[in-house]
Design an enzyme around this catalytic site. Sequence first.
Site: not given
Ligand code: ARG
Length: 393
Positions: A109, A154-155, A278, A284, A286, A291, A318, A323, A326
Site C-alpha cells: 500500500n 465572437t459568436h 478518401s 479529398k 481531409n 479532428e 486502503y 488499483q 492506474k
Molecule cells: N496493485 C495494488 C494497487 O495498485 C498494490 C497494493 C495491493 N495492496 C493490497 N492490500 N492488496 O493498489
Amino acid sequence: MTLWNAGEPGDAAVLRFTAAADAALDARLVPYDVRASIAHARMLHAQRLLGAADLAAIEAGLGALGAEHARGAWQIGPEEEDVHTALEQRLTARIGAAGARVHLGRSRNDQVLAALRLYLKDVLVRLAQGARDCAAALEALAARQGSVALPGYTHLQQAMPSSVALWARGFAAELDDDAAGLEAVGRRLDKNPLGSAAGYGTPGLDLDREATRRELGFAAVHEPVTAVQLSRGKAEAQLLFEVALLIQDLGRWAADVVLFATQEFGFVSLAAAFTTGSSIMPQKRNPDVYELLRGQSAVAQACLLEALALTAKLTSGYHRDLQLLKAPLFRGIDLAQATLALAPRAIGALTFHPERVRLDAGIHAAEAANRLAASEGIPFRDAYRRIAAQLKR
Ligand code: ARG
C-alpha cells in the site's frame, strides 16, 4: 504465487480478476519500485534491521532486475499479481532469504504510492516540456506568418481585426500556462509515503521515514500515516485535470484549423503529410490529424472522471478499488504524450493564405468609435451611435 499466500491453494480465476491489468500497467513502475525498495533497504540497514551483506545482495539484485527489465529480459507475469510481487519474488529466487527480508516495515500500500509518485514526478517534467514545445512551435508560426491578417471572431461572427500572430500567441500563452499547471501538481507528489506501510505505520519497529524521504528526494514525510491512503487518487486527479485542460487547448486550436481549412474559409492549407484521403472521393484531403486532436479532449475528460469517481465514496484506509486508478491515469498520460509528440509538427504544417482572408467591411467599427471618443472627448456611447449610423448609410 502471491505475496500473501500462506499455504492455501490459489484460485486462478480470482487471481486473474484481482490482478486485472496490473501485469501490463505496472511495467512502467519497475524502475521506480526498484529505487524505492533500495532506499527502504538502506534505511533498514541504518536502523540495524538488515545486515550489511543482505543489503549488498538486495542492492545488487534489485539493480540487476531493473536493468534486465529495461532491456526486455523479463516481464511481470499475470501470476505475479503486480510489480511489487514480481520484484520481491524474483529477488528472493535470485539471492535467497535476504530477498524476503526487504519487506520488513512496508506494505504494497505504501510501496505503490512511492513508485507512483516517483514516476509521476518524471511524467510532469516531460509533459510540461511537451506543452512548452507546442507553445514554441506556435511562436515560430507567429514569427513566420504573424503579419497575415485574420478576422477576430465572437459568436463566430467577424468582430475585430486579428492576425496570425495574435491567434497563435494566444494559444501559446495558454499552453505555457498549462505547463505551469502541470508543474503545480508536484506539490501533491512531494511527500514520502514510505513507513506508513498498510496505512497505520509500523508498530514495534523503529523506522526512519526521514531517511527514505531524503534518499528519494521528497520534500516532506507524509504525515500522519493515515493521510497517505486518503491521498491516493488526488495527485492522479489533479494531473488528469491539467492534462484535460492542456488537451482541450490543443483541441480548440485544432477546431480553428479545421474550420479555417474548409473550402469556404480557405485561410489555411495543411502540408500533404498531415491530411488523409478518401476511399471514394479522389479529390479529398481531409484534416484527420486536427479532428483527432479535437476529439481527444473527450477521452482526457473521461480519464479524469474515472479517477474522481473511483475514490469519491470510499471509506478511509486502503481499498483494492484504488488499483483501478492506474488505468485512467496511464491512459491520460499516454494520450497526452502522444498528442504532444505530434502537435508541434501539426502546427508547423500550416500555411496561411493572406489573399484568401476577407475582412468584413464593418470590422474596424469599434476602432473608429474608440478613436472618435478619444479625439473628440465625447462619451463612448455617443461615438458608438455615430459610427453605427455611418455604417447604416
Ligand atoms: N496493485 C495494488 C494497487 O495498485 C498494490 C497494493 C495491493 N495492496 C493490497 N492490500 N492488496 O493498489
